[in-house]
Design an enzyme around this catalytic site. Structure first.
Site, PDB file in Angstrom:
ATOM      1  N   THR A   1       0.848  -1.197   0.000  1.00 32.69           N
ATOM      2  CA  THR A   1       0.000   0.000   0.000  1.00 32.69           C
ATOM      3  C   THR A   1       0.882   1.245   0.000  1.00 32.69           C
ATOM      4  OG1 THR A   1      -1.712  -1.155   1.246  1.00 32.69           O
ATOM      5  CG2 THR A   1      -1.764   1.242   1.344  1.00 32.69           C
TER       6      THR A   1
ATOM      7  N   THR B   1       4.351   4.520  -3.556  1.00 29.01           N
ATOM      8  CA  THR B   1       5.343   3.759  -4.335  1.00 29.01           C
ATOM      9  C   THR B   1       4.680   2.521  -4.936  1.00 29.01           C
ATOM     10  OG1 THR B   1       6.941   4.499  -2.666  1.00 29.01           O
ATOM     11  CG2 THR B   1       7.714   2.898  -4.296  1.00 29.01           C
TER      12      THR B   1
ATOM     13  N   ASP C   1       6.207  -4.099  -1.393  1.00 33.78           N
ATOM     14  CA  ASP C   1       5.636  -2.960  -0.674  1.00 33.78           C
ATOM     15  C   ASP C   1       6.692  -1.872  -0.515  1.00 33.78           C
ATOM     16  OD1 ASP C   1       3.849  -1.417   0.730  1.00 33.78           O
ATOM     17  OD2 ASP C   1       3.542  -2.840   2.367  1.00 33.78           O
TER      18      ASP C   1
ATOM     19  N   ALA D   1       8.017   1.513   2.184  1.00 36.51           N
ATOM     20  CA  ALA D   1       8.307   1.667   3.624  1.00 36.51           C
ATOM     21  C   ALA D   1       8.448   3.148   3.933  1.00 36.51           C
ATOM     22  CB  ALA D   1       9.589   0.931   3.998  1.00 36.51           C
ATOM     23  N   ASP D   2       8.297   3.461   5.201  1.00 32.49           N
ATOM     24  CA  ASP D   2       8.488   4.844   5.645  1.00 32.49           C
ATOM     25  C   ASP D   2       9.932   5.103   6.040  1.00 32.49           C
ATOM     26  OD1 ASP D   2       5.692   5.737   5.473  1.00 32.49           O
ATOM     27  OD2 ASP D   2       5.393   4.128   6.917  1.00 32.49           O
TER      28      ASP D   2
ATOM     29  N   GLY E   1       3.516   1.742   7.883  1.00 32.46           N
ATOM     30  CA  GLY E   1       2.219   2.085   8.472  1.00 32.46           C
ATOM     31  C   GLY E   1       1.824   3.535   8.321  1.00 32.46           C
ATOM     32  N   GLY E   2       2.650   4.299   7.562  1.00 33.69           N
ATOM     33  CA  GLY E   2       2.266   5.694   7.305  1.00 33.69           C
ATOM     34  C   GLY E   2       0.885   5.786   6.684  1.00 33.69           C
TER      35      GLY E   2
ATOM     36  N   GLU F   1      -0.462  -5.452   6.069  1.00 34.77           N
ATOM     37  CA  GLU F   1       0.837  -5.542   5.393  1.00 34.77           C
ATOM     38  C   GLU F   1       1.724  -6.582   6.081  1.00 34.77           C
ATOM     39  OE1 GLU F   1       1.157  -0.947   3.741  1.00 34.77           O
ATOM     40  OE2 GLU F   1       2.081  -1.439   5.637  1.00 34.77           O
TER      41      GLU F   1
ATOM     42  N   LYS G   1      14.109   7.502   2.320  1.00 39.27           N
ATOM     43  CA  LYS G   1      13.623   6.577   3.357  1.00 39.27           C
ATOM     44  C   LYS G   1      14.747   5.889   4.138  1.00 39.27           C
ATOM     45  CE  LYS G   1       9.338   7.174   1.875  1.00 39.27           C
ATOM     46  NZ  LYS G   1       8.526   6.146   1.306  1.00 39.27           N
TER      47      LYS G   1
HETATM   48  C1  5RP Z   1       1.406   2.048   4.263  1.00 35.47           C
HETATM   49  C2  5RP Z   1       2.868   1.867   4.272  1.00 35.47           C
HETATM   50  C3  5RP Z   1       3.644   2.381   3.101  1.00 35.47           C
HETATM   51  O1  5RP Z   1       4.418   1.351   2.591  1.00 35.47           O
HETATM   52  C4  5RP Z   1       4.534   3.488   3.546  1.00 35.47           C
HETATM   53  O2  5RP Z   1       3.751   4.465   4.204  1.00 35.47           O
HETATM   54  C5  5RP Z   1       5.289   4.106   2.377  1.00 35.47           C
HETATM   55  O3  5RP Z   1       4.387   4.806   1.576  1.00 35.47           O
HETATM   56  P1  5RP Z   1       4.844   5.617   0.296  1.00 35.47           P
HETATM   57  O4  5RP Z   1       5.231   4.614  -0.739  1.00 35.47           O
HETATM   58  O5  5RP Z   1       3.600   6.415  -0.061  1.00 35.47           O
HETATM   59  O6  5RP Z   1       5.976   6.518   0.679  1.00 35.47           O
HETATM   60  O7  5RP Z   1       3.453   1.316   5.171  1.00 35.47           O
HETATM   61  O8  5RP Z   1       0.818   1.578   5.446  1.00 35.47           O
END
Ligand code: 5RP
Length: 219
Positions: free
Chosen positions: A29, A32, A80, A82-83, A94-95, A102, A120
């Site tokens: 989610t 990215t 996936d 990551a933050d 979890g942002g 996840e 990141k």
């Molecule tokens: C969502 C997440 C995302 O992987 C995380 O927030 C990174 O998001 P982005 O790709 O928009 O920077 O953990 O719960």
């Protein structure tokens, strides 16, 4: 287009290389992952397990079959974002508030491929980005007090409800220098459903996009 968005697209393109026709793909989610989803029509997936309702809706819109994880068996790969990520490929996630789903899909996959732009990468997790913690609604205040005892400063993510009907406490100032121990300690607080430290099950492959291209780091 911003440099960061270009890097997200580059990381997503690199991740697509791992996706094969006939796979049931675990899909994360975030922005990215959205870059990856746009590329998925170039592959003939057998289906996808989505890590959030938002992702599920996007996959459905492309005509990709959604598979219930309970009927998918072990997935080959989960992709996936990551933050934050450290050099051990441990993450804060979890942002977007989808951390529990996840973590479940990542755990049920043979390989977790994480795509990030260079912003990141951090030396120590949690110094800038708070640790999102999914909590049963009734336990919110109790868990917040426990987090404060651990040195954290929890901030209730107001107006946000997770796919499982729970709330999020974004927790600043936790000492995440020992990520596996802290992940476990947070899980032990009654009322905590899940926390955004992915250290016991970190990423297996990191695709880190920078101004010079995408670097692949294997665990
Ligand atoms: C969502 C997440 C995302 O992987 C995380 O927030 C990174 O998001 P982005 O790709 O928009 O920077 O953990 O719960």
């Amino acid at each position: 287009m911003s440099d960061q968005q270009a890097q997200k697209q580059a990381a997503a393109k690199a991740a697509l290389e791992y996706v094969e026709d006939g796979m049931i793909l675990g899909v994360g989610t975030g922005s990215t992952v959205n870059c990856l989803i746009e590329l998925l029509p170039t592959v003939k997936l057998a289906g996808a397990v989505a890590s959030s309702q938002v992702t599920e809706d996007k996959l459905c819109a492309l005509g990709i079959d959604i598979v219930d994880l309970n009927f998918a068996g072990t997935l080959d790969i989960y992709i996936d974002g990551a933050d934050e990520v450290n050099k051990h490929l441990q993450l804060i996630k979890g942002g977007g508030g989808a951390l529990t789903r996840e973590k479940i899909v990542a755990a049920a996959s043979n390989q977790f491929i994480c795509m990030v732009d260079e912003s990141k990468s951090v030396e120590v997790l949690g110094r800038e980005f708070p640790v999102p913690i999914e909590v049963l609604p009734q336990a919110r205040s109790y868990v917040a007090r426990q987090l404060a005892e651990l040195g954290g400063e929890p901030v209730y993510r107001e107006g946000f409800v997770t796919d499982y009907g729970n709330v999020i406490l974004d927790t600043y100032d936790l000492d995440v220098s020992q990520p596996i121990a802290l992940e476990q300690a947070l899980n032990n607080i009654v009322g905590v459903v899940c926390n955004g430290i992915f250290a016991a099950n970190q990423a297996d492959v990191l695709l880190k996009a920078g101004s010079d291209g995408v670097t692949t780091i294997n665990r």
